[in-house]
Design a protein around this motif. Structure first.
Motif, PDB file in Angstrom:
ATOM      1  N   VAL A 113       0.809  -1.220   0.000  1.00 21.97           N
ATOM      2  CA  VAL A 113       0.000   0.000   0.000  1.00 21.97           C
ATOM      3  C   VAL A 113       0.849   1.279   0.000  1.00 21.97           C
ATOM      4  O   VAL A 113       0.308   2.379  -0.133  1.00 21.97           O
ATOM      5  N   ALA A 114       2.161   1.142   0.139  1.00 21.76           N
ATOM      6  CA  ALA A 114       3.025   2.321   0.193  1.00 21.76           C
ATOM      7  C   ALA A 114       3.038   3.043  -1.150  1.00 21.76           C
ATOM      8  O   ALA A 114       3.115   2.410  -2.211  1.00 21.76           O
ATOM      9  N   LYS A 115       2.974   4.366  -1.107  1.00 21.29           N
ATOM     10  CA  LYS A 115       2.984   5.184  -2.322  1.00 21.29           C
ATOM     11  C   LYS A 115       4.286   5.966  -2.467  1.00 21.29           C
ATOM     12  O   LYS A 115       4.782   6.151  -3.569  1.00 21.29           O
ATOM     13  N   ASP A 116       4.808   6.436  -1.347  1.00 19.95           N
ATOM     14  CA  ASP A 116       6.017   7.263  -1.384  1.00 19.95           C
ATOM     15  C   ASP A 116       7.221   6.418  -1.799  1.00 19.95           C
ATOM     16  O   ASP A 116       7.492   5.372  -1.193  1.00 19.95           O
ATOM     17  N   PRO A 117       7.961   6.836  -2.836  1.00 22.91           N
ATOM     18  CA  PRO A 117       9.109   6.050  -3.336  1.00 22.91           C
ATOM     19  C   PRO A 117      10.178   5.802  -2.274  1.00 22.91           C
ATOM     20  O   PRO A 117      10.735   4.703  -2.198  1.00 22.91           O
ATOM     21  N   LYS A 118      10.472   6.816  -1.456  1.00 25.68           N
ATOM     22  CA  LYS A 118      11.504   6.648  -0.439  1.00 25.68           C
ATOM     23  C   LYS A 118      11.059   5.680   0.649  1.00 25.68           C
ATOM     24  O   LYS A 118      11.854   4.874   1.152  1.00 25.68           O
ATOM     25  N   LEU A 119       9.783   5.745   1.000  1.00 22.49           N
ATOM     26  CA  LEU A 119       9.251   4.812   1.983  1.00 22.49           C
ATOM     27  C   LEU A 119       9.291   3.393   1.450  1.00 22.49           C
ATOM     28  O   LEU A 119       9.672   2.456   2.161  1.00 22.49           O
ATOM     29  N   LYS A 120       8.915   3.222   0.184  1.00 16.47           N
ATOM     30  CA  LYS A 120       8.935   1.895  -0.422  1.00 16.47           C
ATOM     31  C   LYS A 120      10.353   1.340  -0.459  1.00 16.47           C
ATOM     32  O   LYS A 120      10.568   0.150  -0.200  1.00 16.47           O
ATOM     33  N   MET A 121      11.330   2.192  -0.750  1.00 16.00           N
ATOM     34  CA  MET A 121      12.723   1.741  -0.785  1.00 16.00           C
ATOM     35  C   MET A 121      13.173   1.272   0.595  1.00 16.00           C
ATOM     36  O   MET A 121      13.817   0.221   0.733  1.00 16.00           O
ATOM     37  N   ALA A 122      12.836   2.054   1.617  1.00 19.01           N
ATOM     38  CA  ALA A 122      13.218   1.682   2.984  1.00 19.01           C
ATOM     39  C   ALA A 122      12.542   0.373   3.394  1.00 19.01           C
ATOM     40  O   ALA A 122      13.160  -0.491   4.035  1.00 19.01           O
ATOM     41  N   LEU A 123      11.286   0.215   3.017  1.00 17.52           N
ATOM     42  CA  LEU A 123      10.569  -1.013   3.350  1.00 17.52           C
ATOM     43  C   LEU A 123      11.136  -2.216   2.603  1.00 17.52           C
ATOM     44  O   LEU A 123      11.226  -3.320   3.161  1.00 17.52           O
ATOM     45  N   ARG A 124      11.524  -2.006   1.345  1.00 16.43           N
ATOM     46  CA  ARG A 124      12.143  -3.106   0.577  1.00 16.43           C
ATOM     47  C   ARG A 124      13.450  -3.541   1.229  1.00 16.43           C
ATOM     48  O   ARG A 124      13.752  -4.747   1.306  1.00 16.43           O
TER      49      ARG A 124
END
Length: 201
Positions: A113-124
């Motif tokens: 559900v993450a939209k923010d690219p930086k958040l998605k990178m950190a979560l990955r």
């Protein structure tokens, strides 16, 4: 006891468990910043610990950097009522596995559900770290405790703490850390397990 909680997987952190350890160094996140903490204790072996049940749990947990977490985690398992140090180490690894697996599921759900690219990178990145914890670090610790090879058990648990720490550092410049609580428990419980297994050396 000295537990390096900088990520040990290809990030320059070296752990040496050849000699008895007297200090545990760990990092915690406070108000968005990581702070180094250290706890010292007199080296003690499992042979010097006596008693069973609550007494054994409390005595053992006094040798860890997170006493309250240690006691609550171990006492929540009925096996702790008559466990020796090796048994408590097994309970600790089981608790760690369950919490790390649940945190990995939490990360996977957030990624969807993450939209923010930086958040998605950190979560990955966190997903990669937690895959390492669940698939490699914890199985090493479990097998080592089961087979009576505590040196590798300490290393496996410490690596798990290092991975959780690295996950947290990925959110250093993020406005929020959505898995802060879960990640902290995994980090702290890993340090607890490393400390308990260390007593078996």
């Amino acid at each position: 006891m000295s537990v390096c909680l900088k990520s040990s997987r290809n990030r320059g952190c070296k752990s040496n468990f050849v000699t008895p350890l007297t200090r545990i160094r760990y990092r915690i996140r406070l108000n968005g910043f990581y702070t180094k903490k250290e706890i010292s204790f007199t080296p003690i072996s499992a042979l010097e610990l006596h008693g069973t049940g609550a007494n054994m749990v409390e005595t053992t947990c006094q040798k860890t950097p997170f006493y309250n977490l240690c006691v609550s985690a171990l006492k929540s398992d009925p096996r702790s009522s008559d466990a020796d140090v090796a048994g408590l180490a097994q309970i600790g690894t089981d608790k760690l596995k369950a919490k790390a697996t649940a945190t990995l599921r939490q990360i996977t759900a957030l990624l969807k559900v993450a939209k923010d690219p930086k958040l998605k990178m950190a979560l990955r990145d966190c997903a990669d770290y937690y895959n390492a914890i669940v698939k490699y670090d914890i199985p090493v610790a479990v097998e080592a405790v089961t087979k009576g090879d505590p040196k590798f058990g300490v290393e496996g648990a410490t690596d798990a703490a290092n991975e959780a720490d690295a996950c947290g550092r990925g959110f250093k410049n993020q406005p929020k850390f959505p898995i802060y609580a879960s990640n902290k428990v995994v980090h702290d419980l890993s340090a607890v397990v490393a400390s308990i297994v260390q007593l078996l050396l």
